[in-house]
Design a protein around this motif. Structure first.
Motif, PDB file in Angstrom:
ATOM      1  N   ILE A  26       0.843  -1.202   0.000  1.00  0.00           N
ATOM      2  CA  ILE A  26       0.000   0.000   0.000  1.00  0.00           C
ATOM      3  C   ILE A  26       0.879   1.252   0.000  1.00  0.00           C
ATOM      4  CG2 ILE A  26      -1.591   1.380   1.402  1.00  0.00           C
ATOM      5  CD1 ILE A  26      -2.894  -1.299   2.267  1.00  0.00           C
ATOM      6  N   LYS A  27       1.890   1.273   0.861  1.00  0.00           N
ATOM      7  CA  LYS A  27       2.766   2.446   0.957  1.00  0.00           C
ATOM      8  C   LYS A  27       3.441   2.762  -0.377  1.00  0.00           C
ATOM      9  CE  LYS A  27       5.768   1.614   4.074  1.00  0.00           C
ATOM     10  NZ  LYS A  27       6.762   1.542   5.149  1.00  0.00           N
ATOM     11  N   HIS A  28       3.924   1.744  -1.022  1.00  0.00           N
ATOM     12  CA  HIS A  28       4.723   1.969  -2.232  1.00  0.00           C
ATOM     13  C   HIS A  28       3.901   2.122  -3.501  1.00  0.00           C
ATOM     14  CE1 HIS A  28       8.461   1.559  -0.126  1.00  0.00           C
ATOM     15  NE2 HIS A  28       8.063   0.414   0.403  1.00  0.00           N
ATOM     16  N   ASN A  29       2.676   1.627  -3.508  1.00  0.00           N
ATOM     17  CA  ASN A  29       1.924   1.641  -4.756  1.00  0.00           C
ATOM     18  C   ASN A  29       0.684   2.526  -4.777  1.00  0.00           C
ATOM     19  OD1 ASN A  29       3.433  -0.373  -6.365  1.00  0.00           O
ATOM     20  ND2 ASN A  29       2.944  -1.653  -4.613  1.00  0.00           N
ATOM     21  N   PHE A  30       0.114   2.805  -3.607  1.00  0.00           N
ATOM     22  CA  PHE A  30      -1.145   3.534  -3.620  1.00  0.00           C
ATOM     23  C   PHE A  30      -1.153   4.830  -2.831  1.00  0.00           C
ATOM     24  CE2 PHE A  30      -2.318  -0.955  -4.221  1.00  0.00           C
ATOM     25  CZ  PHE A  30      -2.881  -0.846  -5.480  1.00  0.00           C
ATOM     26  N   LEU A  31      -0.353   4.905  -1.814  1.00  0.00           N
ATOM     27  CA  LEU A  31      -0.465   6.046  -0.920  1.00  0.00           C
ATOM     28  C   LEU A  31       0.739   6.967  -0.965  1.00  0.00           C
ATOM     29  CD1 LEU A  31      -1.912   4.532   2.355  1.00  0.00           C
ATOM     30  CD2 LEU A  31      -3.098   5.794   0.596  1.00  0.00           C
TER      31      LEU A  31
END
Length: 190
Positions: A26-31
């Motif tokens: 999530i950290k690296h791809n969406f947020l």
């Protein structure tokens, strides 16, 4: 996509997952946190919107690698595996899961079959590959656990001698991406 199905009335969904892997994804791809926060806290806030309850289970206890290995060797009719080859498997997979041990054992069976065929076909002298089952086992473990390392060695066969000489003399090993677990395995199986 998962969130679409979570609001279905009367349904309970159990999603087993590696929370840390999901948070990292999530950290690296969406947020992108408005404040530039790269900690797990912001990703965790995002994740909690999906789940009404989280049950964290402790990591699985170490299973008895040696007992499992003995059982698998018996079932695969590889009871003749030498003590040093068996020790390589134990050293390479202590603290791992049965699935990981089974995977490398399957590869070892295939490598051993290929080695036997190569010797029977006369491509190398009899025993060249099969007399040192410890080394063959080490190559199987390296191929499964550290494929990047094995690709580097395949691209530069002299690198194997350099690495092993460095390991034996406890000098700094000059190979990128060679983590401490790989160095420890090579030292333990030198």
């Amino acid at each position: 996509m998962v969130k679409t199905f979570l609001d279905e009335p009367g349904c309970v969904y159990v999603i087993p997952c590696d929370e840390q892997a999901i948070l990292t994804h999530i950290k690296h791809n969406f947020l992108k946190s408005p404040s530039g926060d790269t900690s797990d806290a912001y990703a965790n806030q995002f994740l909690t919107k999906f789940f009404q309850m989280t049950l964290r289970l402790p990591p699985a206890a170490d299973f008895a690698v040696e007992e499992y290995l003995d059982k698998e060797l018996k079932e695969t009719e590889m009871r003749d595996l030498t003590t040093d080859a068996r020790d390589v498997l134990v050293l390479g997979y202590r603290g791992e899961t049965p699935r990981q041990v089974k995977r490398v054992l399957n590869d070892l069976i295939a490598y051993r079959g290929i080695a036997n065929q190569i010797e029977e076909d006369g491509l190398v002298d009899k025993g060249t590959l099969t007399d040192d089952l410890g080394h063959l086992t080490k190559m199987a473990v390296l191929s499964v656990r550290w494929p990047g390392f094995m690709r580097k060695v395949a691209d530069d066969p002299e690198k194997w001698m350099e690495v092993m000489q460095s390991i034996r003399t406890r000098h700094e090993v000059d190979l990128q991406d060679m983590g401490p677990d790989l160095v420890q395995f090579l030292w333990n199986t030198r």
